[in-house]
Motif scaffolding. Structure first.
Motif, short mmCIF file in Angstrom:
data_model
loop_
_atom_site.label_atom_id
_atom_site.label_comp_id
_atom_site.label_asym_id
_atom_site.label_seq_id
_atom_site.Cartn_x
_atom_site.Cartn_y
_atom_site.Cartn_z
N PRO A 239 0.75 -1.31 -0.02
CA PRO A 239 0.32 -0.52 0.25
C PRO A 239 0.88 0.76 -0.09
O PRO A 239 1.81 1.20 0.77
N GLY A 240 0.16 2.06 -1.29
CA GLY A 240 1.04 3.59 -0.98
C GLY A 240 1.32 4.40 0.24
O GLY A 240 2.20 4.82 0.78
N ALA A 241 0.02 3.99 0.73
CA ALA A 241 -0.08 4.55 2.34
C ALA A 241 1.42 4.36 3.44
O ALA A 241 1.64 5.50 3.96
N LEU A 242 2.00 3.13 3.63
CA LEU A 242 3.31 2.83 3.97
C LEU A 242 4.37 3.85 4.01
O LEU A 242 4.38 4.13 4.33
N ARG A 243 3.94 4.14 2.99
CA ARG A 243 5.13 4.43 2.13
C ARG A 243 5.12 6.19 2.28
O ARG A 243 6.20 6.67 3.32
N GLU A 244 3.88 6.93 2.15
CA GLU A 244 3.66 7.75 2.80
C GLU A 244 3.38 8.51 4.03
O GLU A 244 4.28 9.02 4.23
N GLY A 245 3.14 7.84 4.46
CA GLY A 245 3.23 7.41 6.36
C GLY A 245 5.11 7.42 6.60
O GLY A 245 5.06 8.12 7.53
N ALA A 246 5.43 6.63 6.69
CA ALA A 246 7.36 6.75 6.71
C ALA A 246 7.78 8.17 5.87
O ALA A 246 8.00 8.19 7.00
N TYR A 247 7.41 8.63 5.10
CA TYR A 247 7.78 9.88 4.23
C TYR A 247 7.34 11.02 5.36
O TYR A 247 8.43 11.80 5.84
N ALA A 248 6.38 11.13 5.98
CA ALA A 248 5.47 12.13 6.40
C ALA A 248 6.25 12.21 8.26
O ALA A 248 6.17 13.17 8.22
N LEU A 249 6.68 10.98 8.89
CA LEU A 249 8.07 11.42 9.95
C LEU A 249 8.94 11.14 9.25
O LEU A 249 10.08 11.28 10.04
N GLY A 250 9.64 11.71 8.08
CA GLY A 250 10.78 12.17 8.42
C GLY A 250 11.73 11.02 7.54
O GLY A 250 13.20 10.94 7.68
N ILE A 251 11.17 9.44 7.49
CA ILE A 251 12.32 8.74 7.61
C ILE A 251 12.39 9.08 5.87
O ILE A 251 12.18 9.26 4.67
N PRO A 252 13.68 8.11 5.62
CA PRO A 252 14.76 8.33 3.84
C PRO A 252 13.73 7.22 3.38
O PRO A 252 13.35 6.29 3.62
N LYS A 253 13.64 7.54 1.80
CA LYS A 253 13.47 6.57 0.88
C LYS A 253 14.24 5.21 1.31
O LYS A 253 13.62 4.54 0.14
N TRP A 254 15.82 4.39 1.46
CA TRP A 254 16.00 3.84 1.31
C TRP A 254 15.33 3.04 2.63
O TRP A 254 15.78 1.95 2.73
N LYS A 255 15.66 4.04 4.01
CA LYS A 255 16.02 2.86 4.79
C LYS A 255 13.69 2.76 4.85
O LYS A 255 13.56 1.80 5.42
N THR A 256 12.68 3.74 3.83
CA THR A 256 11.46 3.41 3.99
C THR A 256 11.20 1.96 3.49
O THR A 256 11.07 0.75 3.46
N ILE A 257 12.20 1.62 2.20
CA ILE A 257 12.33 0.96 1.07
C ILE A 257 13.15 -0.75 1.72
O ILE A 257 12.35 -1.45 1.42
N THR A 258 14.19 -0.97 2.79
CA THR A 258 14.56 -1.66 2.95
C THR A 258 14.01 -2.02 4.70
O THR A 258 14.09 -2.78 5.14
N LYS A 259 12.97 -0.97 5.14
CA LYS A 259 13.00 -0.57 7.06
C LYS A 259 11.01 -1.28 6.18
O LYS A 259 10.43 -2.33 7.60
#
Length: 357
Positions: A239-259
């Motif tokens: 779901p795209g909401a998982l990526r958007e929530g991580a980005y909203a918390l300031g998590i970098p894209k590479w860490k969003t992908i790996t974690k």
């Protein structure tokens, strides 16, 4: 007319007529009996034709009976449901037949002795020998191919889904689709021309080196498109909401992908990897071309010929000996059990992921 009698008549009128629960079974039994009396007993056909006639009689009989009792709409629903079940049985029958034949014939020769010895010094007409050398070759070749292909395939899929845009991503996806249809013999010829005849002589005093590692490289070519495509589809299902929530918390894209993204898609990725491993374990042509086979045990995949279970089955199935088919069936059963065990183990490891639950 009283209100109570009007309500009772309405309930009677609105209640649809239904066939009893035993009606389909009764129609099926009658269809089998009629088909046996008309086809099988007179010798007009065998079990297959009798089954086809019985199925047709069952559909016609059930449809007619349901039309009379329940109406045309319910009859069409029953016939359609019966066709769905029939399609399921037809799809399942060949699989069960193959599995039953494999277990029946393979278990006759499969024992500890067969799994613990090789074919070194054993002639085709000797009732000895086993598949230990082929098991070692399969595990090493598939293991090396997996270590090479999984990182490349997963990273390629991550680039296509998360970073790839424009013509480059479309070009990569196109070549992956083309590689999916490459015959295994072409992959073997590619590694033979590139690695065995060009690269390996540089490290072997000018002589080509046929080895299990070369077979693993050929298997990697076959595994890569399957892993890339399956991983790509699994990443798109996150779901795209998982990526958007991580980005909203300031998590970098590479860490969003790996974690987040990769752990969420891990069960599907594991399934795609095991499909690729199963295909690699069952390939024969690349092993013949670049590993040549070896009746002896060879633990070194980088030097000397090496066999595999699929090559062992091919060799034994083509040998004119009364003992060879038994060894071939036992090796085929060993290969299926090996792939099944690896698949179950991989799925169990994937289920331990909390984000994937």
């Amino acid at each position: 007319m009283s209100v109570a009698s009007h309500s009772a008549r309405s309930r009677v009128t609105l209640k649809a007529r239904r066939l009893p629960g035993w009606a389909p079974a009764g129609v099926g039994a009658a269809a089998i009996l009629i088909a046996a009396l008309a086809v099988y007993l007179p010798g007009a056909g065998g079990p297959v034709l009798t089954s086809v006639v019985a199925a047709l009689l069952f559909l016609v009989g059930l449809g007619a009976l349901s039309t009379v009792v329940e109406g045309g709409r319910a009859a069409r629903n029953r016939v359609a449901t019966s066709l769905v079940y029939a399609a399921f049985v037809l799809a399942l029958a060949p699989l069960l037949s193959v599995a039953l034949t494999l277990v029946t014939k393979g278990s006759e020769r499969l024992n500890g002795y067969f799994l613990g010895v090789s074919m070194k010094g054993v002639s085709a007409f000797d009732n000895k020998g086993g598949a230990y050398h082929a098991i070692i070759g399969t595990l090493e070749q598939a293991g090396i191919a997996t270590l090479i292909t999984v990182p490349l395939g997963v990273l390629g899929a991550v680039y296509i889904v998360e970073y790839g845009r424009g013509r480059l991503a479309a070009l990569i996806r196109f070549f992956v689709d083309v590689m999916t249809g490459i015959p295994s013999i072409v992959a073997g010829l590619f590694i033979l021309a590139f690695w065995v005849l060009v690269v390996s002589p540089m490290f072997n005093n000018g002589r080509p080196e046929y080895s299990g590692f070369a077979a693993a490289l050929a298997l990697s070519v076959l595994m890569l498109p399957t892993i890339v495509r399956s991983t790509e589809e699994m990443l798109r299902l996150v779901p795209g909401a998982l990526r958007e929530g991580a980005y909203a918390l300031g998590i970098p894209k590479w860490k969003t992908i790996t974690k987040i993204v990769l752990p969420t898609a891990a069960p599907g990725i594991v399934t795609g990897v095991m499909l690729a491993v199963a295909r690699a374990c069952g390939e024969t042509a690349p092993v013949i071309l670049v590993a040549l086979g070896n009746p002896a045990i060879n633990f070194n995949p980088f030097s000397g010929g090496q066999s595999s279970l699929s090559l062992y089955v091919y060799e034994q199935a083509g040998t004119a000996s009364k003992y060879a088919p038994g060894r071939a069936w036992a090796a085929a059963l060993t290969l299926v059990v090996l792939v099944l065990s690896l698949t179950v183990a991989a799925k169990l490891l994937a289920r331990r992921n909390k984000l994937a639950r």
